[in-house]
Design a protein around this motif. Structure first.
Motif, PDB file in Angstrom:
ATOM      1  N   GLY A   4       0.771  -1.142   0.142  1.00  0.00           N
ATOM      2  CA  GLY A   4       0.104   0.058   0.113  1.00  0.00           C
ATOM      3  C   GLY A   4       0.770   1.122  -0.165  1.00  0.00           C
ATOM      4  N   LYS A   5       0.035   2.543  -0.005  1.00  0.00           N
ATOM      5  CA  LYS A   5       0.861   3.660  -0.019  1.00  0.00           C
ATOM      6  C   LYS A   5       1.692   3.810   1.175  1.00  0.00           C
ATOM      7  CE  LYS A   5      -3.141   5.616  -2.386  1.00  0.00           C
ATOM      8  NZ  LYS A   5      -4.175   6.819  -2.156  1.00  0.00           N
ATOM      9  N   PRO A   6       2.893   4.459   1.262  1.00  0.00           N
ATOM     10  CA  PRO A   6       3.763   5.286   0.542  1.00  0.00           C
ATOM     11  C   PRO A   6       4.415   4.323  -0.707  1.00  0.00           C
ATOM     12  CG  PRO A   6       5.007   5.033   2.297  1.00  0.00           C
ATOM     13  CD  PRO A   6       3.658   4.568   2.677  1.00  0.00           C
ATOM     14  N   ALA A   7       4.196   3.135  -1.006  1.00  0.00           N
ATOM     15  CA  ALA A   7       4.626   2.455  -1.822  1.00  0.00           C
ATOM     16  C   ALA A   7       3.731   2.843  -3.270  1.00  0.00           C
ATOM     17  CB  ALA A   7       4.681   0.958  -1.865  1.00  0.00           C
ATOM     18  N   PRO A   8       4.264   2.779  -4.364  1.00  0.00           N
ATOM     19  CA  PRO A   8       3.786   3.390  -5.486  1.00  0.00           C
ATOM     20  C   PRO A   8       2.631   2.292  -6.407  1.00  0.00           C
ATOM     21  CG  PRO A   8       5.913   2.794  -6.264  1.00  0.00           C
ATOM     22  CD  PRO A   8       5.867   2.749  -4.674  1.00  0.00           C
ATOM     23  N   ASP A   9       2.673   1.198  -5.648  1.00  0.00           N
ATOM     24  CA  ASP A   9       1.882  -0.134  -6.388  1.00  0.00           C
ATOM     25  C   ASP A   9       0.589   0.305  -6.854  1.00  0.00           C
ATOM     26  OD1 ASP A   9       4.206  -0.921  -4.806  1.00  0.00           O
ATOM     27  OD2 ASP A   9       3.565  -2.903  -4.748  1.00  0.00           O
TER      28      ASP A   9
ATOM     29  N   ALA B 137       4.601   8.953 -16.381  1.00  0.00           N
ATOM     30  CA  ALA B 137       4.922  10.531 -16.456  1.00  0.00           C
ATOM     31  C   ALA B 137       3.666  11.165 -17.031  1.00  0.00           C
ATOM     32  CB  ALA B 137       5.981  10.496 -17.379  1.00  0.00           C
ATOM     33  N   ASP B 138       2.910  10.427 -17.737  1.00  0.00           N
ATOM     34  CA  ASP B 138       1.622  11.272 -18.257  1.00  0.00           C
ATOM     35  C   ASP B 138       0.565  11.158 -17.136  1.00  0.00           C
ATOM     36  OD1 ASP B 138       2.938  11.604 -20.639  1.00  0.00           O
ATOM     37  OD2 ASP B 138       2.202   9.579 -21.504  1.00  0.00           O
ATOM     38  N   CYS B 139       0.754  10.719 -15.987  1.00  0.00           N
ATOM     39  CA  CYS B 139      -0.628  10.739 -15.105  1.00  0.00           C
ATOM     40  C   CYS B 139      -0.384  11.696 -14.030  1.00  0.00           C
ATOM     41  CB  CYS B 139      -0.413   9.217 -14.229  1.00  0.00           C
ATOM     42  SG  CYS B 139      -0.700   7.711 -15.209  1.00  0.00           S
ATOM     43  N   VAL B 140      -1.457  12.359 -13.620  1.00  0.00           N
ATOM     44  CA  VAL B 140      -1.569  13.266 -12.514  1.00  0.00           C
ATOM     45  C   VAL B 140      -2.419  12.518 -11.546  1.00  0.00           C
ATOM     46  CG1 VAL B 140      -2.240  15.267 -11.920  1.00  0.00           C
ATOM     47  CG2 VAL B 140      -1.345  15.289 -13.880  1.00  0.00           C
ATOM     48  N   VAL B 141      -1.945  12.611 -10.303  1.00  0.00           N
ATOM     49  CA  VAL B 141      -2.456  11.903  -9.044  1.00  0.00           C
ATOM     50  C   VAL B 141      -3.061  13.094  -8.139  1.00  0.00           C
ATOM     51  CG1 VAL B 141      -2.159  10.811  -6.980  1.00  0.00           C
ATOM     52  CG2 VAL B 141      -0.923  10.095  -8.957  1.00  0.00           C
ATOM     53  N   LEU B 142      -4.307  12.990  -7.742  1.00  0.00           N
ATOM     54  CA  LEU B 142      -4.810  13.910  -6.726  1.00  0.00           C
ATOM     55  C   LEU B 142      -4.956  13.010  -5.338  1.00  0.00           C
ATOM     56  CD1 LEU B 142      -5.930  14.992  -9.422  1.00  0.00           C
ATOM     57  CD2 LEU B 142      -7.775  16.231  -8.004  1.00  0.00           C
ATOM     58  N   GLU B 143      -4.334  13.677  -4.348  1.00  0.00           N
ATOM     59  CA  GLU B 143      -4.124  13.117  -3.219  1.00  0.00           C
ATOM     60  C   GLU B 143      -4.524  14.093  -1.840  1.00  0.00           C
ATOM     61  OE1 GLU B 143      -3.586  10.534  -1.073  1.00  0.00           O
ATOM     62  OE2 GLU B 143      -3.332   8.947  -2.177  1.00  0.00           O
ATOM     63  N   ASP B 144      -4.875  13.496  -0.809  1.00  0.00           N
ATOM     64  CA  ASP B 144      -5.106  14.313   0.376  1.00  0.00           C
ATOM     65  C   ASP B 144      -4.411  13.977   1.449  1.00  0.00           C
ATOM     66  OD1 ASP B 144      -6.908  12.660   2.896  1.00  0.00           O
ATOM     67  OD2 ASP B 144      -6.520  11.659   0.967  1.00  0.00           O
ATOM     68  N   ALA B 145      -3.108  12.956   1.554  1.00  0.00           N
ATOM     69  CA  ALA B 145      -2.414  12.512   2.572  1.00  0.00           C
ATOM     70  C   ALA B 145      -1.117  12.044   2.240  1.00  0.00           C
ATOM     71  CB  ALA B 145      -3.036  10.993   2.925  1.00  0.00           C
ATOM     72  N   ALA B 146      -0.098  12.616   3.221  1.00  0.00           N
ATOM     73  CA  ALA B 146       1.307  12.448   3.045  1.00  0.00           C
ATOM     74  C   ALA B 146       1.568  11.057   2.319  1.00  0.00           C
ATOM     75  CB  ALA B 146       2.030  12.662   4.179  1.00  0.00           C
ATOM     76  N   PRO B 147       1.367   9.811   3.179  1.00  0.00           N
ATOM     77  CA  PRO B 147       1.673   8.540   1.995  1.00  0.00           C
ATOM     78  C   PRO B 147       1.193   8.511   0.756  1.00  0.00           C
ATOM     79  CG  PRO B 147       0.640   8.380   4.402  1.00  0.00           C
ATOM     80  CD  PRO B 147       0.276   9.697   3.927  1.00  0.00           C
TER      81      PRO B 147
ATOM     82  N   ALA C 188       0.999  11.195  -1.563  1.00  0.00           N
ATOM     83  CA  ALA C 188       1.814  12.164  -2.146  1.00  0.00           C
ATOM     84  C   ALA C 188       3.338  11.428  -2.316  1.00  0.00           C
ATOM     85  CB  ALA C 188       2.254  13.331  -1.482  1.00  0.00           C
ATOM     86  N   LEU C 189       3.647  10.839  -1.368  1.00  0.00           N
ATOM     87  CA  LEU C 189       5.168  10.012  -1.457  1.00  0.00           C
ATOM     88  C   LEU C 189       4.851   8.852  -2.541  1.00  0.00           C
ATOM     89  CD1 LEU C 189       6.042   9.513   2.285  1.00  0.00           C
ATOM     90  CD2 LEU C 189       7.282  11.000   0.452  1.00  0.00           C
ATOM     91  N   ALA C 190       3.815   8.156  -2.595  1.00  0.00           N
ATOM     92  CA  ALA C 190       3.447   7.337  -3.479  1.00  0.00           C
ATOM     93  C   ALA C 190       3.422   7.681  -4.915  1.00  0.00           C
ATOM     94  CB  ALA C 190       2.071   6.403  -3.315  1.00  0.00           C
TER      95      ALA C 190
ATOM     96  N   ASP D 165       3.942  18.801   6.019  1.00  0.00           N
ATOM     97  CA  ASP D 165       4.418  17.544   6.204  1.00  0.00           C
ATOM     98  C   ASP D 165       5.654  17.503   4.968  1.00  0.00           C
ATOM     99  OD1 ASP D 165       5.320  14.781   5.407  1.00  0.00           O
ATOM    100  OD2 ASP D 165       3.810  14.180   7.082  1.00  0.00           O
ATOM    101  N   PRO D 166       6.813  17.061   5.050  1.00  0.00           N
ATOM    102  CA  PRO D 166       7.769  17.198   4.048  1.00  0.00           C
ATOM    103  C   PRO D 166       7.334  16.404   2.824  1.00  0.00           C
ATOM    104  CG  PRO D 166       8.980  16.805   6.004  1.00  0.00           C
ATOM    105  CD  PRO D 166       7.328  16.847   6.391  1.00  0.00           C
ATOM    106  N   ALA D 167       6.443  15.354   2.886  1.00  0.00           N
ATOM    107  CA  ALA D 167       5.837  14.645   1.923  1.00  0.00           C
ATOM    108  C   ALA D 167       5.463  15.611   0.709  1.00  0.00           C
ATOM    109  CB  ALA D 167       5.242  13.575   2.524  1.00  0.00           C
ATOM    110  N   PHE D 168       4.624  16.504   1.333  1.00  0.00           N
ATOM    111  CA  PHE D 168       3.589  17.308   0.476  1.00  0.00           C
ATOM    112  C   PHE D 168       4.591  18.271  -0.543  1.00  0.00           C
ATOM    113  CE2 PHE D 168       0.175  16.641   3.449  1.00  0.00           C
ATOM    114  CZ  PHE D 168      -0.583  15.997   2.447  1.00  0.00           C
ATOM    115  N   ALA D 169       5.995  18.504   0.160  1.00  0.00           N
ATOM    116  CA  ALA D 169       6.760  19.341  -0.606  1.00  0.00           C
ATOM    117  C   ALA D 169       7.242  18.771  -2.173  1.00  0.00           C
ATOM    118  CB  ALA D 169       8.076  19.503   0.234  1.00  0.00           C
TER     119      ALA D 169
END
Length: 226
Positions: A145-150, A164-174, A176-178, A198-202
């Motif tokens: 599961g997240k934060p792994a990219p699977d 590279a052509d995908c855009v992810v919408l996320e609300d949580a740090a894990p 964003a890392l994924a 959270d540094p993950a959102f940076a």
């Protein structure tokens, strides 16, 4: 929207498309109370936002000393959650508009969530989002599961899209890392305002610190096409 011809959009579900966290909190609170833990608070729940249900329960077994087998706990929490989700899940209004605009433009879309597939399907059907979102991946269906990219890589594969052509919408740090680990761009919309730093959102290409109150469908489309 010719600028979106090669773009696919992958949505996290809970806290991003829909405000399901109150239901997860209540399902978890009920479960823990049944096992003698009666002081679980919303603040406690917020620390698990963005983590899959299975991983959350594994952490609870350690933290609270739960003795029931993990599969039993998972089945019980999912049952409680589904009872709530079918009747009381709210779609964020601007997210619904965004999905509809992308659908009308022919943009490929998927949902990649830490929830179980039955939970994802119940929410999408109950909110009517299943009309536009039919490609789904649950964290239960991938190795990690997240934060792994699977989950995001699996969603991209189903869409036939390059990461590279995908855009992810996320609300949580894990999440964003994924997205970063998957090699995808990320629009971060923190559900928990206190976690915006959270540094993950940076690593997100677009960070909306105000969360859903700041998100608008038009602004998101302008960013995508810009």
């Amino acid at each position: 929207m010719s600028a979106l011809n090669h773009t696919s959009v992958i949505f996290d579900l809970d806290g991003t498309l829909v405000d399901s966290e109150p239901n997860y909190f209540e399902a978890g609170r009920q479960l823990l109370a049944e096992h003698g833990i009666t002081d679980f608070t919303w603040e406690d729940h917020e620390t698990y936002v963005g983590i899959s249900t299975q991983e959350t329960l594994a952490l609870w077994k350690e933290r609270y000393g739960l003795t029931a087998p993990l599969p039993d706990l998972l089945a019980e929490k999912n049952r409680r959650y589904l009872d709530l989700a079918r009747t009381s899940t709210r779609v964020f209004p601007e997210m619904r508009k965004f999905v509809e605009r992308l659908y009308d433009a022919g943009v490929p879309m998927a949902v990649a969530s830490g929830s179980s597939r039955p939970a994802i399907e119940a929410i999408l059907a109950g909110t009517g989002l299943d009309t536009h979102l039919t490609t789904l991946v649950s964290a239960d269906e991938v190795a990690h599961g997240k934060p792994a990219p699977d989950v995001f890589l699996a969603a991209a594969a189903l869409l036939g899209a390059a990461p590279a052509d995908c855009v992810v919408l996320e609300d949580a740090a894990p999440g964003a890392l994924a997205a970063r680990a998957a090699g995808m761009r990320c629009v971060a919309i923190p559900y928990v305002a206190a976690q915006a730093d959270d540094p993950a959102f940076a690593s997100a290409e677009l960070l909306l610190r105000g969360g859903q109150e700041e998100f608008t469908a038009q602004a998101a489309l302008d960013w995508l096409t810009g």
